[in-house]
Design a protein around this motif. Structure first.
Motif, PDB file in Angstrom:
ATOM      1  N   SER A  94       0.821  -1.201   0.000  1.00 47.41           N
ATOM      2  CA  SER A  94       0.000   0.000   0.000  1.00 47.41           C
ATOM      3  C   SER A  94       0.857   1.254   0.000  1.00 47.41           C
ATOM      4  CB  SER A  94      -0.873  -0.032   1.260  1.00 47.41           C
ATOM      5  OG  SER A  94      -1.499   1.193   1.455  1.00 47.41           O
ATOM      6  N   PHE A  95       0.488   2.220  -0.805  1.00 43.74           N
ATOM      7  CA  PHE A  95       1.179   3.516  -0.858  1.00 43.74           C
ATOM      8  C   PHE A  95       0.134   4.600  -0.630  1.00 43.74           C
ATOM      9  CE2 PHE A  95       5.136   1.912  -2.626  1.00 43.74           C
ATOM     10  CZ  PHE A  95       4.735   0.711  -3.203  1.00 43.74           C
ATOM     11  N   PRO A 112       8.199  10.662  -3.293  1.00 39.74           N
ATOM     12  CA  PRO A 112       8.924   9.382  -3.172  1.00 39.74           C
ATOM     13  C   PRO A 112       7.994   8.168  -3.214  1.00 39.74           C
ATOM     14  CG  PRO A 112       9.699  10.932  -1.522  1.00 39.74           C
ATOM     15  CD  PRO A 112       8.500  11.566  -2.163  1.00 39.74           C
ATOM     16  N   ALA A 113       6.812   8.311  -2.619  1.00 37.64           N
ATOM     17  CA  ALA A 113       5.859   7.195  -2.626  1.00 37.64           C
ATOM     18  C   ALA A 113       5.454   6.846  -4.046  1.00 37.64           C
ATOM     19  CB  ALA A 113       4.624   7.538  -1.786  1.00 37.64           C
ATOM     20  N   LEU A 114       5.297   7.871  -4.889  1.00 44.43           N
ATOM     21  CA  LEU A 114       4.920   7.627  -6.289  1.00 44.43           C
ATOM     22  C   LEU A 114       6.015   6.866  -7.025  1.00 44.43           C
ATOM     23  CD1 LEU A 114       2.578   8.279  -8.267  1.00 44.43           C
ATOM     24  CD2 LEU A 114       3.964  10.176  -9.086  1.00 44.43           C
ATOM     25  N   VAL A 115       7.247   7.257  -6.758  1.00 47.98           N
ATOM     26  CA  VAL A 115       8.395   6.575  -7.392  1.00 47.98           C
ATOM     27  C   VAL A 115       8.429   5.108  -6.964  1.00 47.98           C
ATOM     28  CG1 VAL A 115      10.913   6.472  -7.513  1.00 47.98           C
ATOM     29  CG2 VAL A 115       9.759   8.688  -7.570  1.00 47.98           C
ATOM     30  N   GLU A 161      -2.043   8.470 -16.900  1.00 42.94           N
ATOM     31  CA  GLU A 161      -1.316   9.525 -17.607  1.00 42.94           C
ATOM     32  C   GLU A 161       0.178   9.417 -17.378  1.00 42.94           C
ATOM     33  OE1 GLU A 161      -1.793  12.683 -19.500  1.00 42.94           O
ATOM     34  OE2 GLU A 161      -3.152  11.102 -20.177  1.00 42.94           O
ATOM     35  N   SER A 162       0.548   9.013 -16.163  1.00 39.98           N
ATOM     36  CA  SER A 162       1.971   8.904 -15.819  1.00 39.98           C
ATOM     37  C   SER A 162       2.612   7.623 -16.313  1.00 39.98           C
ATOM     38  CB  SER A 162       2.158   8.974 -14.302  1.00 39.98           C
ATOM     39  OG  SER A 162       1.496  10.097 -13.779  1.00 39.98           O
ATOM     40  N   GLY A 163       1.830   6.760 -16.964  1.00 42.96           N
ATOM     41  CA  GLY A 163       2.436   5.588 -17.597  1.00 42.96           C
ATOM     42  C   GLY A 163       1.879   4.227 -17.241  1.00 42.96           C
TER      43      GLY A 163
END
Lengths: 200, 144
Positions: A94-95, A112-115, A161-163
């Motif tokens: 979970s993020f 950082p969580a998104l990365v 959108e981010s991939g």
């Protein structure tokens, strides 16, 4: 001669008619600690006939309902059972993401969580992503259900959108059911207004 | 850019109550492992989504790992036939019903949100038993 033939046929019929037994092994919960959940043996009507709740209990249920309950240990598990356990998928990760109030702009602290989220998706075979919207207790339950669902959809769009491939992404709303910070009803709390992304 | 965002938005699978499709996904496969759907067999592959009424089928060297949308998880052993008879799930309230039949072979199970929300809402049926799941991790094996 005919008598023993009849007996043999009868025995064969009985054996053929017997459904194969079921073996149930209750395992401790993930993460150690030795606790376990429980399994209920149910009747056709759904009544509980027996409960198994000790870790490493082994129950065998035979045709007709006869059952034996015993105990094993982790060390004594058969290789095929060890293998079955090892092949269970890993738990979801979970993020939690926070956004600038009312926008789809991630707060810097959540970057950082998104990365990490994207790395986790890469690392998992057959990954899928569930975006979960959560609200605080301000507003009605049903309104928060819709709000959180809409919010999750919006952020799922951002992730796509981010991939992230769209077929991999789903969005759900949990309303005010899982407060991060317990508050009274009708209380605004930005920590509760969050989006949780589960990578499975 | 805007069009792409709109298309992406519409493409998201977003369900408050679930249909019987996309109830889970294959995560790992080894050896001879297939999904039987509407009488047709197809090779199981990581990423393949599952529907209610699908049957998980493995051969002598087969193994299949699956995660469902309520986060419950299965590991199917060799020589198995596991039928996903019924799967209903409200993703907001976590209420649901999940019935699986292990016709033969073996299955390891970790329960998820359906079982957590309502004890016995997730059940495993075998030729000789009906098991109610209560937030649990277990192995079910139909003996030869």
């Amino acid at each position: 001669m005919r008598g023993s033939l009849a007996v043999t046929l009868l025995l064969l019929t009985m054996t053929a008619a017997c459904a194969p037994s079921t073996k149930i092994i209750l395992l401790p919960n993930e993460g150690g600690g030795g606790t376990s959940g429980s399994v209920a043996l149910l009747s056709e009507e759904g009544d509980t006939v027996a409960t198994i709740d000790d870790a490493y209990s082994v129950a065998r249920v035979h045709d007709g309902g006869r059952r034996d309950i015993g105990q094993t240990t982790e060390e004594a598990l058969a290789p095929r059972h060890v293998s079955l356990i090892q092949d269970l998928p890993q738990p979801p990760r979970s993020f939690v993401l926070y956004f600038e109030e009312g926008t789809t702009t991630l707060v810097p602290a959540s970057e950082p969580a998104l990365v990490d989220l994207f790395k986790e998706v890469e690392a998992r075979s057959g990954a899928d992503v569930q975006v979960v919207g959560h609200t605080d207790t301000l507003g009605s339950g049903p309104d928060n259900d819709s709000l959180s669902r809409d919010r999750a959809k919006e952020i799922a769009g951002v992730l796509i959108e981010s991939g992230l491939p769209s077929h991999m992404v789903s969005a759900v709303g949990r309303g005010e059911r899982e407060l991060l910070v317990e508050t009274e009803d009708g209380t605004s709390n930005p920590l509760n207004r969050r989006v949780e992304v589960l990578v499975r | 850019m805007l069009i792409r965002t709109i298309v992406a938005f519409l493409a998201i699978v977003c369900l408050a109550t679930t249909a019987s499709a996309d109830i889970g996904r294959v995560k790992k496969v080894r050896g001879d492992a297939q999904i039987e759907r509407d009488g047709q067999l197809m090779a199981a592959e990581p990423g393949l989504t599952l529907n209610a009424q699908d049957i998980l089928v493995t051969g002598a060297d087969g193994q299949l790992s699956v995660t469902f949308i309520d986060n419950s998880r299965f590991s199917v052993g060799p020589n198995s036939r596991v039928s996903l008879e019924r799967f209903e799930f409200d993703t907001t309230t976590h209420e649901g019903a999940f019935d699986t039949k292990v016709e033969k072979g073996s299955l390891a199970i970790i329960t998820g949100q359906i079982a957590k929300q309502s004890p016995d809402a997730m059940k495993i049926r075998t030729p000789t038993s009906i098991l109610g799941m209560r937030g649990t991790r277990l192995i079910v094996e139909v003996e030869q």
